[in-house]
Motif scaffolding. Structure first.
Motif, PDB file in Angstrom:
ATOM      1  N   ALA A  73       0.831  -1.212   0.000  1.00 34.21           N
ATOM      2  CA  ALA A  73       0.000   0.000   0.000  1.00 34.21           C
ATOM      3  C   ALA A  73       0.861   1.255   0.000  1.00 34.21           C
ATOM      4  O   ALA A  73       0.528   2.260  -0.637  1.00 34.21           O
ATOM      5  N   HIS A  74       1.984   1.209   0.701  1.00 30.42           N
ATOM      6  CA  HIS A  74       2.849   2.392   0.761  1.00 30.42           C
ATOM      7  C   HIS A  74       3.491   2.692  -0.585  1.00 30.42           C
ATOM      8  O   HIS A  74       3.563   3.841  -1.011  1.00 30.42           O
ATOM      9  N   SER A  75       3.941   1.663  -1.276  1.00 37.41           N
ATOM     10  CA  SER A  75       4.572   1.918  -2.572  1.00 37.41           C
ATOM     11  C   SER A  75       3.543   2.363  -3.605  1.00 37.41           C
ATOM     12  O   SER A  75       3.828   3.201  -4.454  1.00 37.41           O
ATOM     13  N   ARG A  76       2.334   1.798  -3.553  1.00 38.48           N
ATOM     14  CA  ARG A  76       1.278   2.235  -4.479  1.00 38.48           C
ATOM     15  C   ARG A  76       0.887   3.678  -4.213  1.00 38.48           C
ATOM     16  O   ARG A  76       0.637   4.447  -5.148  1.00 38.48           O
ATOM     17  N   ALA A  77       0.845   4.094  -2.940  1.00 35.23           N
ATOM     18  CA  ALA A  77       0.486   5.471  -2.612  1.00 35.23           C
ATOM     19  C   ALA A  77       1.528   6.448  -3.146  1.00 35.23           C
ATOM     20  O   ALA A  77       1.176   7.503  -3.689  1.00 35.23           O
ATOM     21  N   LEU A  78       2.791   6.091  -3.021  1.00 36.94           N
ATOM     22  CA  LEU A  78       3.839   6.983  -3.534  1.00 36.94           C
ATOM     23  C   LEU A  78       3.771   7.102  -5.045  1.00 36.94           C
ATOM     24  O   LEU A  78       3.959   8.188  -5.606  1.00 36.94           O
ATOM     25  N   ARG A  79       3.489   5.988  -5.732  1.00 35.82           N
ATOM     26  CA  ARG A  79       3.369   6.053  -7.191  1.00 35.82           C
ATOM     27  C   ARG A  79       2.161   6.883  -7.599  1.00 35.82           C
ATOM     28  O   ARG A  79       2.216   7.642  -8.566  1.00 35.82           O
ATOM     29  N   PHE A  80       1.068   6.758  -6.861  1.00 34.87           N
ATOM     30  CA  PHE A  80      -0.125   7.546  -7.168  1.00 34.87           C
ATOM     31  C   PHE A  80       0.151   9.033  -6.985  1.00 34.87           C
ATOM     32  O   PHE A  80      -0.231   9.867  -7.812  1.00 34.87           O
ATOM     33  N   LEU A  81       0.829   9.384  -5.875  1.00 37.77           N
ATOM     34  CA  LEU A  81       1.146  10.796  -5.639  1.00 37.77           C
ATOM     35  C   LEU A  81       2.117  11.323  -6.685  1.00 37.77           C
ATOM     36  O   LEU A  81       2.024  12.487  -7.105  1.00 37.77           O
ATOM     37  N   ASP A  82       3.019  10.490  -7.135  1.00 38.62           N
ATOM     38  CA  ASP A  82       3.971  10.913  -8.156  1.00 38.62           C
ATOM     39  C   ASP A  82       3.244  11.199  -9.471  1.00 38.62           C
ATOM     40  O   ASP A  82       3.487  12.216 -10.121  1.00 38.62           O
ATOM     41  N   VAL A  83       2.353  10.298  -9.857  1.00 38.71           N
ATOM     42  CA  VAL A  83       1.582  10.504 -11.094  1.00 38.71           C
ATOM     43  C   VAL A  83       0.671  11.711 -10.947  1.00 38.71           C
ATOM     44  O   VAL A  83       0.530  12.521 -11.872  1.00 38.71           O
ATOM     45  N   GLY A  84       0.050  11.871  -9.778  1.00 38.48           N
ATOM     46  CA  GLY A  84      -0.821  13.029  -9.550  1.00 38.48           C
ATOM     47  C   GLY A  84      -0.062  14.339  -9.649  1.00 38.48           C
ATOM     48  O   GLY A  84      -0.547  15.314 -10.229  1.00 38.48           O
ATOM     49  N   ALA A  85       1.139  14.375  -9.098  1.00 36.96           N
ATOM     50  CA  ALA A  85       1.942  15.597  -9.170  1.00 36.96           C
ATOM     51  C   ALA A  85       2.376  15.891 -10.604  1.00 36.96           C
ATOM     52  O   ALA A  85       2.415  17.059 -11.027  1.00 36.96           O
ATOM     53  N   GLU A  86       2.681  14.832 -11.366  1.00 39.29           N
ATOM     54  CA  GLU A  86       3.042  15.038 -12.773  1.00 39.29           C
ATOM     55  C   GLU A  86       1.871  15.621 -13.561  1.00 39.29           C
ATOM     56  O   GLU A  86       2.046  16.535 -14.370  1.00 39.29           O
ATOM     57  N   LEU A  87       0.682  15.105 -13.331  1.00 42.04           N
ATOM     58  CA  LEU A  87      -0.505  15.632 -14.031  1.00 42.04           C
ATOM     59  C   LEU A  87      -0.795  17.075 -13.624  1.00 42.04           C
ATOM     60  O   LEU A  87      -1.139  17.902 -14.467  1.00 42.04           O
ATOM     61  N   LEU A  88      -0.661  17.369 -12.342  1.00 44.03           N
ATOM     62  CA  LEU A  88      -0.891  18.734 -11.877  1.00 44.03           C
ATOM     63  C   LEU A  88       0.125  19.701 -12.492  1.00 44.03           C
ATOM     64  O   LEU A  88      -0.237  20.815 -12.906  1.00 44.03           O
ATOM     65  N   ALA A  89       1.372  19.280 -12.580  1.00 43.50           N
ATOM     66  CA  ALA A  89       2.394  20.125 -13.194  1.00 43.50           C
ATOM     67  C   ALA A  89       2.094  20.338 -14.677  1.00 43.50           C
ATOM     68  O   ALA A  89       2.268  21.451 -15.207  1.00 43.50           O
TER      69      ALA A  89
END
Length: 93
Positions: free
Chosen positions: A59-75
């Motif tokens: 769950a921790h690694s999936r959360a970090l990947r989700f936040l990384d993708v979310g930040a890329e989309l926001l940028a």
């Protein structure tokens, strides 16, 4: 007076060996251990493990990947939206 003989450095240095018969230097290691069989080492890694990414699926690694993708989309939205706003402002000039 006798002077020390000056070596001739223009000639190649002769090879020294411990065996006058073969001209090859004998290794200090025991000959039985020079050609060991290629056996796996306990606890070692296989060649495919050295290049293949092994990602944990927690769950921790999936959360970090989700936040990384979310930040890329926001940028990406901020960059594209900012470019559109600047283009609109430039057309007003």
């Amino acid at each position: 007076m006798s002077y020390a003989r000056i070596p001739n450095f223009s000639q190649p240095v002769p090879d020294r060996s411990d065996s006058p018969r073969t001209g090859r230097r004998r290794l200090s290691a025991d000959g039985r251990y020079l050609n060991l069989p290629n056996e796996p080492v306990p606890g070692g890694i296989e060649p495919w493990e050295a290049v293949a990414p092994v990602r944990p699926d927690t769950a921790h690694s999936r959360a970090l990947r989700f936040l990384d993708v979310g930040a890329e989309l926001l940028a990406a939205v901020a960059i594209i939206g900012g470019g559109m706003v600047l283009t609109g402002l430039a057309s007003l000039l």
